[in-house]
Design a protein around this motif. Structure first.
Motif, PDB file in Angstrom:
ATOM      1  N   ARG A 113      12.327 -16.689  13.639  1.00 54.87           N
ATOM      2  CA  ARG A 113      13.785 -16.687  13.763  1.00 54.87           C
ATOM      3  C   ARG A 113      14.474 -16.996  12.431  1.00 54.87           C
ATOM      4  NH1 ARG A 113      11.280 -17.924  18.261  1.00 54.87           N
ATOM      5  NH2 ARG A 113      12.190 -17.434  20.301  1.00 54.87           N
ATOM      6  N   GLY A 114      13.702 -17.221  11.390  1.00 56.60           N
ATOM      7  CA  GLY A 114      14.292 -17.534  10.088  1.00 56.60           C
ATOM      8  C   GLY A 114      14.935 -18.892  10.038  1.00 56.60           C
ATOM      9  N   LEU A 115      14.368 -19.866  10.769  1.00 49.99           N
ATOM     10  CA  LEU A 115      14.898 -21.223  10.794  1.00 49.99           C
ATOM     11  C   LEU A 115      14.077 -22.133   9.881  1.00 49.99           C
ATOM     12  CD1 LEU A 115      15.501 -21.640  14.637  1.00 49.99           C
ATOM     13  CD2 LEU A 115      17.257 -21.353  12.871  1.00 49.99           C
ATOM     14  N   PHE A 116      14.755 -22.888   9.030  1.00 51.71           N
ATOM     15  CA  PHE A 116      14.077 -23.914   8.254  1.00 51.71           C
ATOM     16  C   PHE A 116      13.791 -25.121   9.137  1.00 51.71           C
ATOM     17  CE2 PHE A 116      16.415 -21.548   4.978  1.00 51.71           C
ATOM     18  CZ  PHE A 116      15.373 -21.282   4.100  1.00 51.71           C
ATOM     19  N   VAL A 117      12.733 -25.867   8.791  1.00 47.11           N
ATOM     20  CA  VAL A 117      12.361 -27.029   9.596  1.00 47.11           C
ATOM     21  C   VAL A 117      12.286 -28.277   8.728  1.00 47.11           C
ATOM     22  CG1 VAL A 117      11.125 -25.689  11.328  1.00 47.11           C
ATOM     23  CG2 VAL A 117       9.882 -26.563   9.355  1.00 47.11           C
ATOM     24  N   ASN A 118      12.789 -29.345   9.285  1.00 49.28           N
ATOM     25  CA  ASN A 118      12.656 -30.699   8.740  1.00 49.28           C
ATOM     26  C   ASN A 118      11.754 -31.434   9.724  1.00 49.28           C
ATOM     27  OD1 ASN A 118      15.113 -33.381   8.116  1.00 49.28           O
ATOM     28  ND2 ASN A 118      12.931 -33.496   8.242  1.00 49.28           N
ATOM     29  N   ALA A 160      -1.583 -29.946   6.542  1.00 51.37           N
ATOM     30  CA  ALA A 160      -2.494 -28.800   6.631  1.00 51.37           C
ATOM     31  C   ALA A 160      -2.043 -27.822   7.716  1.00 51.37           C
ATOM     32  CB  ALA A 160      -3.913 -29.285   6.909  1.00 51.37           C
ATOM     33  N   VAL A 161      -1.571 -28.362   8.844  1.00 45.08           N
ATOM     34  CA  VAL A 161      -1.088 -27.493   9.925  1.00 45.08           C
ATOM     35  C   VAL A 161       0.164 -26.733   9.481  1.00 45.08           C
ATOM     36  CG1 VAL A 161      -0.131 -27.463  12.262  1.00 45.08           C
ATOM     37  CG2 VAL A 161      -2.068 -28.956  11.726  1.00 45.08           C
ATOM     38  N   ALA A 162       1.027 -27.401   8.715  1.00 40.12           N
ATOM     39  CA  ALA A 162       2.291 -26.791   8.305  1.00 40.12           C
ATOM     40  C   ALA A 162       2.129 -25.840   7.124  1.00 40.12           C
ATOM     41  CB  ALA A 162       3.294 -27.887   7.935  1.00 40.12           C
ATOM     42  N   ALA A 163       1.023 -25.936   6.387  1.00 42.03           N
ATOM     43  CA  ALA A 163       0.873 -25.173   5.145  1.00 42.03           C
ATOM     44  C   ALA A 163       1.066 -23.668   5.300  1.00 42.03           C
ATOM     45  CB  ALA A 163      -0.487 -25.478   4.518  1.00 42.03           C
ATOM     46  N   PRO A 164       0.531 -23.025   6.334  1.00 43.99           N
ATOM     47  CA  PRO A 164       0.756 -21.575   6.469  1.00 43.99           C
ATOM     48  C   PRO A 164       2.219 -21.196   6.694  1.00 43.99           C
ATOM     49  CG  PRO A 164      -1.129 -22.276   7.787  1.00 43.99           C
ATOM     50  CD  PRO A 164      -0.423 -23.520   7.341  1.00 43.99           C
ATOM     51  N   PHE A 165       3.055 -22.189   6.980  1.00 40.88           N
ATOM     52  CA  PHE A 165       4.472 -21.952   7.259  1.00 40.88           C
ATOM     53  C   PHE A 165       5.346 -22.496   6.118  1.00 40.88           C
ATOM     54  CE2 PHE A 165       2.032 -22.521  11.112  1.00 40.88           C
ATOM     55  CZ  PHE A 165       2.360 -21.390  11.851  1.00 40.88           C
ATOM     56  N   SER A 166       4.767 -22.574   4.933  1.00 42.13           N
ATOM     57  CA  SER A 166       5.443 -23.229   3.805  1.00 42.13           C
ATOM     58  C   SER A 166       6.789 -22.602   3.475  1.00 42.13           C
ATOM     59  CB  SER A 166       4.545 -23.208   2.568  1.00 42.13           C
ATOM     60  OG  SER A 166       4.223 -21.875   2.202  1.00 42.13           O
ATOM     61  N   SER A 167       6.972 -21.324   3.784  1.00 40.66           N
ATOM     62  CA  SER A 167       8.225 -20.649   3.432  1.00 40.66           C
ATOM     63  C   SER A 167       9.418 -21.179   4.210  1.00 40.66           C
ATOM     64  CB  SER A 167       8.097 -19.143   3.663  1.00 40.66           C
ATOM     65  OG  SER A 167       7.870 -18.858   5.042  1.00 40.66           O
ATOM     66  N   ILE A 168       9.180 -21.863   5.348  1.00 45.35           N
ATOM     67  CA  ILE A 168      10.305 -22.370   6.152  1.00 45.35           C
ATOM     68  C   ILE A 168      10.386 -23.898   6.136  1.00 45.35           C
ATOM     69  CG2 ILE A 168      10.319 -20.370   7.683  1.00 45.35           C
ATOM     70  CD1 ILE A 168       8.986 -22.310   9.804  1.00 45.35           C
ATOM     71  N   ILE A 169       9.521 -24.556   5.369  1.00 48.79           N
ATOM     72  CA  ILE A 169       9.552 -26.022   5.340  1.00 48.79           C
ATOM     73  C   ILE A 169      10.688 -26.481   4.439  1.00 48.79           C
ATOM     74  CG2 ILE A 169       8.285 -28.134   4.865  1.00 48.79           C
ATOM     75  CD1 ILE A 169       7.105 -26.497   7.138  1.00 48.79           C
ATOM     76  N   LEU A 170      11.749 -27.003   5.044  1.00 48.88           N
ATOM     77  CA  LEU A 170      12.851 -27.574   4.272  1.00 48.88           C
ATOM     78  C   LEU A 170      12.401 -28.873   3.621  1.00 48.88           C
ATOM     79  CD1 LEU A 170      16.005 -27.343   3.674  1.00 48.88           C
ATOM     80  CD2 LEU A 170      16.216 -29.107   5.447  1.00 48.88           C
ATOM     81  N   ALA A 171      11.788 -29.749   4.439  1.00 48.77           N
ATOM     82  CA  ALA A 171      11.334 -31.044   3.936  1.00 48.77           C
ATOM     83  C   ALA A 171      10.386 -31.674   4.947  1.00 48.77           C
ATOM     84  CB  ALA A 171      12.524 -31.975   3.691  1.00 48.77           C
ATOM     85  N   MET A 172       9.473 -32.441   4.418  1.00 53.74           N
ATOM     86  CA  MET A 172       8.674 -33.353   5.232  1.00 53.74           C
ATOM     87  C   MET A 172       9.340 -34.720   5.155  1.00 53.74           C
ATOM     88  SD  MET A 172       6.231 -31.444   6.400  1.00 53.74           S
ATOM     89  CE  MET A 172       4.907 -32.528   6.948  1.00 53.74           C
ATOM     90  N   GLU A 173       9.296 -35.428   6.256  1.00 52.18           N
ATOM     91  CA  GLU A 173      10.034 -36.694   6.357  1.00 52.18           C
ATOM     92  C   GLU A 173       9.093 -37.818   6.763  1.00 52.18           C
ATOM     93  OE1 GLU A 173      12.902 -38.526   9.710  1.00 52.18           O
ATOM     94  OE2 GLU A 173      13.416 -36.493   9.059  1.00 52.18           O
TER      95      GLU A 173
END
Length: 575
Positions: A113-118, A160-173
């Motif tokens: 959906r083109g949503l960034f994730v925090n 590691a789980v989030a790595a394949p989705f790096s293009s939508i990672i706004l930030a890790m908190e």
């Protein structure tokens, strides 16, 4: 695996997973950039309405997927969601692979959906409840070596789980409002900073350049957390804040009160002096009044943007319907949604959707030059747990700064900026106000140099603990006696001003040395002085001006009348 072995893994991971580098970064001004293009994250905090905090265990897939469709259709581009460590790792060292797969599914849905994730990782505190793995027991996250080590491994697993989705990672908190945790209260700043350094390294093991956000609330400004601004490693500090009077540092009179609408802009401005800042949580708490909510959101949101907020996330998407902990004993937490069951917006909150849809056209706010600005002084030692703090209390000092910020900016329309006392003072700054805080001797020497070069200093309500020959030379007056803090009036600027509130060592009596007496109180005691110092001037009031306004801050007309005091004081510099 020990921490030392884990840290070794990081260096290997940088080369192995370098292809997972994130596209989102910060520019030199602290704003988000995606693949070279600046943007403002605007969106929602998210739990599924049917489950609340039990979302990962229940996993209503259809509901979540449809909610993300709605979120996107409303014009939002970002979602912040929360992991439950106790659900992801129910037994020590053993991950629930079903729940891990649900995280992957969530990220897949967001990417499509083109949503960034925090991603908020360590959610021990949420909606008035506490959520830790049972195996943690009473051991401290930040100080217990076993728990700290295991938290590193969990953070690395999530990365590691989030790595394949790096293009939508706004930030890790780090986690939601960890500054209010009991574990934080029983830790030192240095211990928390060390833990954050470790967790940030874990996040970057598979996401090498990922941004890391604090997840902290406005307590980093108004109380004495160990999550001290300037000492905790984070790329972005967050602000969470709500218009409930008792949750803040002074009293206001409802959502339509301009002072209420100044709370979050002030917190944003304060944090911005230390770090890029994101308005990561905001809302109205009482969601039944359309007129009140609309006035509050309109009065607050653009003001936060003007103060440098680089993102805006509403709390939260849906009302929570589940009858479970913590909503059983914190019912208000279930009524904070933006979107109704029919996917329309709650009356009074539509402006945020309009704001989100126009976010792509937002420019970077232009700061007025310091030569046309009034600075509000943040003492170098602001937090009470700092070794050399001479007596500054964050709740009191932040309230004093806030009331000055409000009167000068909102009522008088002046340019205002928060100025850090631990940094060199810019000689181009026109005015500086010390709002009853206690500078140390090195700070006073810096103030001397700034005034000597032409600065205009206003100093209200100092305490005797900070007095030295340097102070006396600067303000042109010396303390000569201790007087009882009885109600006092001062005739000045065509009005009579009443002072009923005294702090610290009560009311000190001063005599002029090189300064001139501008006004005395009803007992004939000089209380306002003006002193020429080098090329600059100092106007000094021995009475705690801000503390007295804070004491009546909920009375709108009474507190606003004090704007005339500040106008008069500023005019003294041209007389």
């Amino acid at each position: 695996m020990t921490i030392s072995k884990s840290l070794l893994f990081i260096f290997i991971s940088f080369s192995v997973f370098n292809f997972c580098g994130c596209l989102v970064s910060l520019d030199a001004q602290g704003y988000f950039v995606n693949d070279g293009v600046r943007f403002f994250p605007v969106g929602l905090n998210y739990w599924a309405g049917s489950t609340g905090v039990d979302m990962w265990s229940v996993w209503p897939a259809t509901e979540i997927s449809e909610d993300l469709d709605v979120l996107k259709s409303l014009g939002f581009n970002t979602v912040r969601f929360f992991l439950r460590w106790d659900v992801f790792e129910p037994d020590f060292g053993v991950y629930n692979q079903t729940v891990i797969a649900r995280l992957e599914q969530m990220l897949t849905w967001c990417r499509s959906r083109g949503l960034f994730v925090n991603i908020s990782v360590f959610v021990g505190w949420m909606s008035g409840g506490t959520f830790w793995p049972s195996w943690k027991g009473n051991r401290n996250l930040f100080t217990d070596p076993i728990i700290s080590s295991e938290s590193f491994l969990f953070a690395r697993k999530v990365s590691a789980v989030a790595a394949p989705f790096s293009s939508i990672i706004l930030a890790m908190e780090y986690g939601n409002e960890m500054d209010v945790l009991q574990d934080s209260k029983y830790s030192e700043t240095e211990q928390i900073a060390a833990w954050c350094t470790q967790i940030r390294a874990a996040f970057r093991s598979s996401l090498p350049n990922v941004l890391v956000i604090s997840g902290t609330d406005h307590d980093t400004v108004i109380t004495n957390p160990v999550w001290n601004l300037g000492k905790i490693p984070a790329d972005i500090f967050s602000v969470h804040g709500y218009p409930v009077p008792t949750w803040n540092n002074l009293l206001t009179d409802g959502l339509t009160d301009p002072l209420t609408q100044s709370l979050l802009p002030f917190y944003t401005a304060f944090v911005k002096t230390f770090s890029p800042v994101m308005l990561q949580e905001f809302g109205t708490i009482v969601t039944g009044g359309a007129k009140q909510q609309d006035q509050y959101i309109r009065g607050m949101l653009l003001a936060c943007w003007e103060e440098g907020a680089n993102g805006f996330l509403y709390w939260d998407m849906r009302d929570i319907k589940t009858l479970a902990y913590p909503y059983l004993n914190h019912g208000l937490e279930s009524l904070l949604g933006l979107v109704l069951d029919d996917n329309t917006i709650k009356p009074g909150l539509e402006y945020f959707v309009q704001f989100a849809r126009n976010a792509s056209s937002l420019a970077i706010p232009k700061l007025p030059p310091l030569s046309e600005t009034i600075g509000l002084y943040i003492p170098a030692y602001y937090y009470q747990n700092e070794l050399f703090n001479p007596g500054n209390e964050p709740r009191r000092i932040s309230a004093n700064l806030l009331i000055d910020y409000y009167l000068l900016k909102r009522v008088l329309g002046r340019n205002v900026r928060l100025i850090r006392g631990d940094l060199p003072l810019d000689p181009s700054l026109e005015f500086l106000i010390i709002a009853g805080s206690y500078p140390t001797l090195p700070e006073i020497l810096n103030l001397q140099a700034w005034v000597r070069g032409g600065g205009k200093l206003i100093w209200n309500g100092p305490d005797m603990s900070g007095w030295s020959r340097t102070t006396i030379d600067l303000i042109g007056a010396k303390p000569v006696d201790f007087r009882f803090g009885v109600s006092t009036s001062v005739a000045l600027f065509g009005k009579s001003w009443t002072f009923d509130t005294f702090v610290g060592n009560g009311k000190l009596q001063y005599e002029q040395t090189t300064g001139q007496v501008v006004a005395s109180d009803n007992y004939g005691i000089p209380v306002v002085f003006k002193n020429k110092f080098g090329k600059g001037d100092v106007v000094f009031c021995s009475l705690p001006v801000e503390d007295n306004i804070v004491a009546i801050s909920a009375y709108i007309s009474t507190r606003n009348s004090w704007a005339a005091w500040y106008s008069g004081i500023l005019n003294l510099f041209s007389s």
